[in-house]
Enzyme design. Structure first.
Site, short mmCIF file in Angstrom:
data_model
loop_
_atom_site.label_atom_id
_atom_site.label_comp_id
_atom_site.label_asym_id
_atom_site.label_seq_id
_atom_site.Cartn_x
_atom_site.Cartn_y
_atom_site.Cartn_z
CE1 TYR A 179 -3.63 -2.50 0.57
CE2 TYR A 179 -4.67 -0.41 1.10
CZ TYR A 179 -4.77 -1.74 0.76
OH TYR A 179 -6.00 -2.30 0.61
CE LYS A 234 1.41 -17.72 -2.38
NZ LYS A 234 0.54 -18.91 -2.50
CG ASP A 241 -2.58 -20.02 -1.28
OD1 ASP A 241 -2.07 -19.97 -0.13
OD2 ASP A 241 -2.08 -20.70 -2.19
CG ASP A 262 -8.38 -4.40 1.33
OD1 ASP A 262 -9.34 -3.88 1.92
OD2 ASP A 262 -8.22 -4.35 0.08
CG ASP A 284 -14.06 -6.49 1.43
OD1 ASP A 284 -13.73 -5.75 2.37
OD2 ASP A 284 -14.53 -6.06 0.35
C1 IPM Z 1 -10.68 -0.81 3.48
C2 IPM Z 1 -10.79 -0.20 2.12
C3 IPM Z 1 -9.59 0.70 1.87
C4 IPM Z 1 -8.36 -0.17 1.89
C5 IPM Z 1 -9.66 1.54 0.58
C6 IPM Z 1 -10.90 2.40 0.54
C7 IPM Z 1 -8.44 2.37 0.39
O1 IPM Z 1 -10.94 -1.18 1.15
O2 IPM Z 1 -10.58 -0.06 4.47
O3 IPM Z 1 -10.70 -2.03 3.59
O4 IPM Z 1 -7.98 -0.77 0.87
O5 IPM Z 1 -7.74 -0.26 2.94
MG MG Z 2 -11.18 -3.14 1.96
#
Ligand code: IPM
Ligand code: MG
Length: 347
Positions: free
Chosen positions: A136, A186, A218, A242, A246
């Site tokens: 990042y 990884k 993975d 990240d 999700d």
């Molecule tokens: C998160 C989001 C952010 C990230 C984006 C909006 C930059 O996806 O907080 O998970 O990638 O960290």
């Molecule tokens: Mg995110």
């Protein structure tokens, strides 16, 4: 109790509004809310997604409640002007390196999970994602090679002190839970991950009461849907965290339910739903504000040590869900403000 409120773009303002109503309803002594502009909204007003006055408001507060940033219209801007730079800039500028993303099944919600109910019912995990390093924040660019081809590149790196401090957060969190820490990397391919793994093993010597395991990312993605109940605390880098967070949200049922904290070494922190700005549904009252409301609970707990009101908020959300209050994300028809009303009624 000075809280900076940065609502941002898309559904950010509408979900933040409900969380602010909940905070106000608690009659907390000394509560003071200060608003600031972030993201595409800030770029339109001030020409920058994270203008200096916003950073100043952040620095003057004890915590930040953050909505979401991201805006289709800004996708073609130069990267440093894109809305996402607001959240990345706040994380970096304020040293918010430790991202806590809990994922726990709510009672009676097993049917809304993307997984089979008996698999989903066992979910009670905490992802700890490093937020200040990794690919990042490495050097990056798009360059033209001597033969004329364009090449995009992003440098992935972790220094040992960066790994060490997030590892400590992981071990301490595991001590307060079921005593299991799974470090996700990884290391079979990446040198960055090899160092990560070596340092986590070094730090583990200080935590003999925590059982440490390692998993390739993975495999971790696969295990999260196969048997998420096996995880207690996961500690991982910025990019893997990240993605896995999700994924974990859909195992619980909806990304509209998951809160997060981004913590500094002090009690200062930024609290936000893990979802994005969802510009396609913005302004229609379709967003679920529960993730932001639960983020406000984390804010009270972690930055102000206010455990009782935090627990009250969490209980009110759980009760609303148990009573069948569902946003569109969960197949229901309650609007953003109706969900806020329902939580307030149960406070
Ligand atoms: C998160 C989001 C952010 C990230 C984006 C909006 C930059 O996806 O907080 O998970 O990638 O960290
Ligand atoms: Mg995110």
């Amino acid at each position: 109790m000075r809280i900076a409120v940065f609502a941002g773009d898309g559904i950010g303002p509408e979900v933040t509004r409900e969380a602010v109503r909940v905070l106000k309803a608690l009659n907390l002594p000394g509560l003071e809310l200060v608003e600031g502009d972030v993201g595409g909204a800030a770029w339109r007003k001030h020409g920058h997604p994270l203008p200096p006055q916003t950073l100043e408001i952040a620095r003057s507060a004890g915590a930040i409640l953050f909505g979401a940033v991201g805006d289709f219209e800004c996708d073609r801007l130069e990267r440093h002007l894109r809305p996402e730079q607001a959240i990345l800039g706040l994380r970096k500028e304020l040293g918010l390196f430790a991202n806590l993303r809990p994922a726990k099944m709510f009672a009676g919600m097993e049917d809304t999970s993307a997984l089979r109910p008996e698999v989903a019912g066992a979910i009670d995990l905490l992802i700890i994602r490093e937020l200040n390093g990794d690919v990042y924040f490495g050097e990056k660019g798009i360059r033209t090679l001597p033969d004329g081809r364009r090449q995009g590149w992003d440098m992935m790196s972790y220094a040992e002190d960066e790994v060490r401090r997030i590892a400590h957060v992981g071990f301490k969190a595991a001590q307060g839970r079921r005593g299991l820490l799974c470090s996700v990397d990884k290391a079979n391919v990446l040198e960055t991950s090899q160092l990560w793994r070596d340092v986590v093993i070094e730090v583990s010597a200080e935590y003999p009461d925590v059982t440490l395991s390692h998993m390739y990312v993975d495999n971790a993605a696969m295990q999260l849907v196969r048997n998420p109940g096996q995880f207690d605390v996961i500690v991982t880098g910025n990019l893997f965290g990240d993605i896995l967070s999700d994924q974990a949200s859909m195992c619980v049922g909806s990304i509209g339910l998951l809160a997060s904290a981004a913590l500094a070494e002090t009690s200062f922190g930024l609290y936000e739903p893990i979802h994005g700005s969802a510009p396609d549904i913005a302004g229609k009252g379709l967003a679920n504000p529960m993730a932001t409301i639960l983020s406000a609970a984390m804010l009270l707990r972690h930055s102000f040590g206010a455990e009782a009101p935090a627990a009250r908020i969490e209980a009110a959300v759980a009760k609303a869900l148990a009573d069948g209050i569902r946003g569109g994300d969960l197949g229901g028809s309650h609007s953003t403000s109706a969900i806020g009303d329902a939580v307030l009624a149960r406070l």
